[in-house]
Design an enzyme around this catalytic site. Sequence first.
Site, mmCIF file in Angstrom:
data_model
loop_
_atom_site.group_PDB
_atom_site.id
_atom_site.type_symbol
_atom_site.label_atom_id
_atom_site.label_comp_id
_atom_site.label_asym_id
_atom_site.label_seq_id
_atom_site.Cartn_x
_atom_site.Cartn_y
_atom_site.Cartn_z
ATOM 1 C CB SER A 28 -5.502 5.891 6.704
ATOM 2 O OG SER A 28 -6.880 5.578 6.640
ATOM 3 C CB CYS A 29 -3.869 3.426 1.965
ATOM 4 S SG CYS A 29 -2.134 3.205 2.399
ATOM 5 C CB ALA A 30 -4.364 -1.419 2.968
#
Length: 479
Positions: A28-30
């Site tokens: 996941s990222c932001a």
Amino acid sequence: MANNQYLEAAKQIVAFVGGENNVIRVASCATRLRVVVKDDKKIDVDQIEAMDLVKGTFNNGGQFQVILGTGIVDQVYREFVQVTNIQEVSKEELKEAAGSKLNVLQRMLKSLADVFVPILPALVAAGLLMGLNNVLTAQGLFIEGKSLVEAYPQTADLAEMINLFSNAAFTFLPVLIGFSATKIFGGTPVLGAVIGAIMIHPDLLNGYDYGQALLDGTVPAWNIFGFEIAKVGYQGTVLPVIVSSFVLAKIEQRSRKIVPAMFDNIITPLVSVLLTAALTFIIIGPAMRVVGDGLTEAVMWLFFSLGPVGGAIYGVAYPLLVITGMHHSLVTAETQILANIGTLGGSPTFAVVAASNVAQGAAALAVMYLMKRNAKMKSLASAAGVSALLGITEPAVFGVNLKFKYPFIGALIGSAVASAYCTFMQVLSVSPGPAGIPGVIVIRPESMIQYMVTLVIAFVIGFIATVILAKLFNKKQNV
């Protein structure tokens, strides 16, 4: 209750991407859940986008990305990992898994881009220092007919010191690239740095003087067993050191398999550096100098021979290359242009890329404006549009504009017009940077106003063109 919502969302995403047996890696990222799957054909995009928590999707670089939003993505990611029993991985590990799905050309271009990512901070710092030096030395910027240094002579040494600082990264660019590229290709990074240092050794003819020496017939050479090898450095070049780093890594890897462990630390570095350096000056360097110069000259021909027409062509071609991943090949020409900044004055490509990104953002925001009933797409378009204005275009391109097609065409129109304008006004950058509104910090001081004008043109034309195309193709009620 909220946890049950996230668990249910995770279960649905797993099912709609083809089940846990189809999932290779997840991270996941932001704002996005990034999933690498075995078979993209098993992904049910429509079902995923119909989910309440999902704000959109796009597939890029071997990763299927589900846009969930800040906060939500972390919760869904944790549940996704639990549901699939997949080990958590970093974004770097996810990229490696995604890279294995790419074809040979895509992998080559990805590796090329990966080489420059670690050294971008150094180039950005150098460019900003160069911009600061330009502020001090540009005539008429603050005082008519004079530079700040001329008006205040006591600042001359400060400007000279800053100029030295700004030149360092580009002067020793082959060392930085050698270190980074060798690491990417699986070799020992410090040996790559050694190869880069060899290529710009002061005992060699400076690469910037090679052209004139060739015309004068004064190119120095080694005579090795009756063969003449040019003693020429590779300052201001990019491709030679990248290819040499690749060869170095492969020789090193092969040597470590053959050489006994007790002699490995002695023989492998010796053989790797000796063979790679020899091949660099005999074959790799001369061949890649021609290729690199040809690529750079082609880009410069577009801008300085065709002028605004060439800028418009580049502005239209760039987003098309982004779709295929081919835009990574342009990094080489851009870096080589910046490495020769003293001669060229700056790079004309950055402003065009920024104009293209802003036009994509404008088109996405136009879609948001046209939305009447689809609240989810309206939300995605607004977030993606703002992101593109700041230089990150993937959500806008893949999540909105390509999905409806006409916004992408509208963005191409905005990019073409703005790119022609900035090329005509000779807007030049002094380093890499965020290709959007924040990118003004890497533009030559005398071009900063015209850079912002360029972005305004890109936004206005891209937005208006998208709205007009929507009405022409009667899309307004369908978005």
